[in-house]
Scaffold this motif. Structure first.
Motif, PDB file in Angstrom:
ATOM      1  N   SER A   1       7.295  -6.869 -10.018  1.00 58.18           N
ATOM      2  CA  SER A   1       8.636  -7.713  -9.126  1.00 58.18           C
ATOM      3  C   SER A   1       9.326  -8.525  -9.931  1.00 58.18           C
ATOM      4  N   PRO A   2      10.379  -8.970  -9.446  1.00 57.42           N
ATOM      5  CA  PRO A   2      11.296  -9.874 -10.077  1.00 57.42           C
ATOM      6  C   PRO A   2      10.460 -10.885 -11.033  1.00 57.42           C
ATOM      7  N   GLU A   3       9.452 -11.350 -10.668  1.00 56.26           N
ATOM      8  CA  GLU A   3       8.639 -12.382 -11.661  1.00 56.26           C
ATOM      9  C   GLU A   3       8.326 -11.955 -12.708  1.00 56.26           C
ATOM     10  N   ASP A   4       8.179 -10.535 -12.961  1.00 55.37           N
ATOM     11  CA  ASP A   4       7.784  -9.720 -14.096  1.00 55.37           C
ATOM     12  C   ASP A   4       9.163  -9.363 -15.045  1.00 55.37           C
ATOM     13  N   GLY A   5      10.272  -9.947 -14.613  1.00 53.73           N
ATOM     14  CA  GLY A   5      11.464  -9.901 -15.487  1.00 53.73           C
ATOM     15  C   GLY A   5      11.784 -10.861 -16.108  1.00 53.73           C
ATOM     16  N   LYS A   6      13.099 -11.511 -15.586  1.00 52.11           N
ATOM     17  CA  LYS A   6      13.445 -12.807 -16.481  1.00 52.11           C
ATOM     18  C   LYS A   6      12.512 -13.984 -16.617  1.00 52.11           C
ATOM     19  N   ALA A   7      11.843 -14.052 -15.434  1.00 44.22           N
ATOM     20  CA  ALA A   7      10.735 -15.096 -15.458  1.00 44.22           C
ATOM     21  C   ALA A   7       9.851 -15.179 -16.749  1.00 44.22           C
ATOM     22  N   ASP A   8       9.547 -13.761 -16.805  1.00 45.24           N
ATOM     23  CA  ASP A   8       8.369 -13.557 -17.994  1.00 45.24           C
ATOM     24  C   ASP A   8       8.813 -13.790 -19.290  1.00 45.24           C
ATOM     25  N   ILE A   9      10.348 -13.517 -19.353  1.00 45.56           N
ATOM     26  CA  ILE A   9      11.059 -13.821 -20.954  1.00 45.56           C
ATOM     27  C   ILE A   9      11.008 -15.308 -20.854  1.00 45.56           C
ATOM     28  N   VAL A  10      11.156 -16.038 -19.835  1.00 42.98           N
ATOM     29  CA  VAL A  10      11.352 -17.513 -19.976  1.00 42.98           C
ATOM     30  C   VAL A  10       9.796 -18.184 -20.307  1.00 42.98           C
ATOM     31  N   LYS A  11       8.900 -17.355 -19.572  1.00 43.51           N
ATOM     32  CA  LYS A  11       7.667 -17.971 -19.903  1.00 43.51           C
ATOM     33  C   LYS A  11       7.053 -17.314 -21.456  1.00 43.51           C
ATOM     34  N   ALA A  12       7.579 -16.312 -21.966  1.00 43.38           N
ATOM     35  CA  ALA A  12       7.230 -15.902 -23.265  1.00 43.38           C
ATOM     36  C   ALA A  12       7.790 -16.934 -24.259  1.00 43.38           C
ATOM     37  N   ALA A  13       9.136 -17.583 -23.929  1.00 37.45           N
ATOM     38  CA  ALA A  13       9.739 -18.475 -24.888  1.00 37.45           C
ATOM     39  C   ALA A  13       8.847 -19.742 -24.756  1.00 37.45           C
ATOM     40  N   GLN A  14       8.759 -20.117 -23.607  1.00 41.39           N
ATOM     41  CA  GLN A  14       7.884 -21.297 -23.577  1.00 41.39           C
ATOM     42  C   GLN A  14       6.750 -21.388 -24.272  1.00 41.39           C
ATOM     43  N   ASN A  15       5.878 -20.169 -24.250  1.00 36.32           N
ATOM     44  CA  ASN A  15       4.679 -20.171 -24.946  1.00 36.32           C
ATOM     45  C   ASN A  15       4.872 -20.118 -26.572  1.00 36.32           C
ATOM     46  N   PHE A  16       6.010 -19.371 -26.846  1.00 39.41           N
ATOM     47  CA  PHE A  16       6.507 -19.477 -28.334  1.00 39.41           C
ATOM     48  C   PHE A  16       6.731 -21.025 -28.686  1.00 39.41           C
ATOM     49  N   CYS A  17       7.599 -21.838 -27.893  1.00 30.25           N
ATOM     50  CA  CYS A  17       7.890 -23.154 -28.230  1.00 30.25           C
ATOM     51  C   CYS A  17       6.577 -23.844 -28.466  1.00 30.25           C
ATOM     52  N   GLN A  18       5.685 -23.394 -27.754  1.00 34.14           N
ATOM     53  CA  GLN A  18       4.396 -24.465 -27.527  1.00 34.14           C
ATOM     54  C   GLN A  18       3.636 -24.047 -28.953  1.00 34.14           C
ATOM     55  N   LEU A  19       3.614 -22.701 -29.394  1.00 37.11           N
ATOM     56  CA  LEU A  19       2.826 -22.327 -30.600  1.00 37.11           C
ATOM     57  C   LEU A  19       3.754 -22.955 -31.802  1.00 37.11           C
ATOM     58  N   VAL A  20       5.083 -23.085 -31.853  1.00 39.80           N
ATOM     59  CA  VAL A  20       5.673 -23.797 -32.849  1.00 39.80           C
ATOM     60  C   VAL A  20       5.394 -25.400 -32.777  1.00 39.80           C
ATOM     61  N   ALA A  21       5.257 -26.072 -31.669  1.00 36.60           N
ATOM     62  CA  ALA A  21       5.082 -27.600 -31.657  1.00 36.60           C
ATOM     63  C   ALA A  21       3.587 -27.519 -32.090  1.00 36.60           C
ATOM     64  N   GLN A  22       2.807 -26.711 -31.911  1.00 38.88           N
ATOM     65  CA  GLN A  22       1.328 -26.633 -32.277  1.00 38.88           C
ATOM     66  C   GLN A  22       1.265 -26.180 -33.845  1.00 38.88           C
ATOM     67  N   GLN A  23       2.247 -26.117 -34.436  1.00 40.57           N
ATOM     68  CA  GLN A  23       2.525 -25.639 -35.984  1.00 40.57           C
ATOM     69  C   GLN A  23       1.600 -24.230 -36.086  1.00 40.57           C
ATOM     70  N   GLN A  24       1.410 -23.574 -35.266  1.00 44.64           N
ATOM     71  CA  GLN A  24       0.851 -22.145 -35.193  1.00 44.64           C
ATOM     72  C   GLN A  24       1.818 -21.089 -35.720  1.00 44.64           C
TER      73      GLN A  24
END
Length: 208
Positions: A106-129
């Motif tokens: 559904s649409p939540e698996d499109g742009k929203a999934d990209i936003v979630k992936a970007a947030q997860n990556f930023c969190q990994l950067v913040a945690q210095q992983q």
């Protein structure tokens, strides 16, 4: 069954992953189930079903019941089991199939999934992983949950008058062949196979 298998083998190339995108307001469970079963019958390994209102995903059990019914009617009961996955859900259901894997999106698996992936990556950067220089196409692919374990679609069949895929996996269809059909309602196997034949004849230049 023999005809469908023979049709699949006769094509010069067959998509590994096909997207079925409905842009019409009234999706048909029976017609979509027919398309999914035909994909299975010709040998397509991965199938994604999408409508821009998320109707199929919200009512996935109804769609699965219709697919199972048509599998039994059209393919018989001699097929092995396969996994039906629903994107962003943990559970998987089992129905009879010829070794294809299906995701209902559904649409939540499109742009929203990209936003979630970007947030997860930023969190990994913040945690210095991770560091920001680690971000590339493969890293983002691995962070996306909507197509986890799925290759990018080779072919999308878009049904309806709208000249857009309306949010279907925007990250994954950079190199996807898109074929538009007037409607999925009352679609025939001949229309479906004609689209596959058109895809098989296409010369894909991969942006060159």
């Amino acid at each position: 069954r023999q005809r469908w298998r023979a049709d699949g083998r006769a094509l010069q190339k067959l998509p590994v992953h096909m997207g079925l995108v409905v842009t019409e307001e009234e999706p048909s469970y029976a017609d979509m189930a027919s398309l999914v079963v035909w994909c299975m019958a010709v040998g397509i390994s991965y199938v994604s079903v999408y409508d821009h209102n998320g109707i199929f995903k919200r009512n996935n059990s109804r769609l699965m019941d219709e697919i199972l019914k048509q599998q039994q009617e059209l393919l018989g009961l001699d097929c092995s089991k396969y996994t039906v996955e629903f994107a962003n859900q943990d559970k998987a259901d089992q129905v009879l199939n010829c070794q294809s894997t299906l995701k209902v999106l559904s649409p939540e698996d499109g742009k929203a999934d990209i936003v979630k992936a970007a947030q997860n990556f930023c969190q990994l950067v913040a945690q210095q992983q991770r560091t920001y220089t680690d971000l590339d196409v493969n890293v983002l692919d691995n962070l996306l949950s909507s197509t986890n374990g799925f290759p990018d679609p080779d072919l999308v069949l878009k049904f309806g008058p709208v000249d857009s895929t309306l949010g279907f996996l925007p990250w994954h269809i950079r190199l996807t062949e898109i074929i538009s059909l007037p409607s999925h309602l009352n679609i025939s196997y001949e229309d479906f196979f004609s689209a596959l034949h058109h895809y098989a004849a296409c010369e894909q230049r991969w942006g060159k």
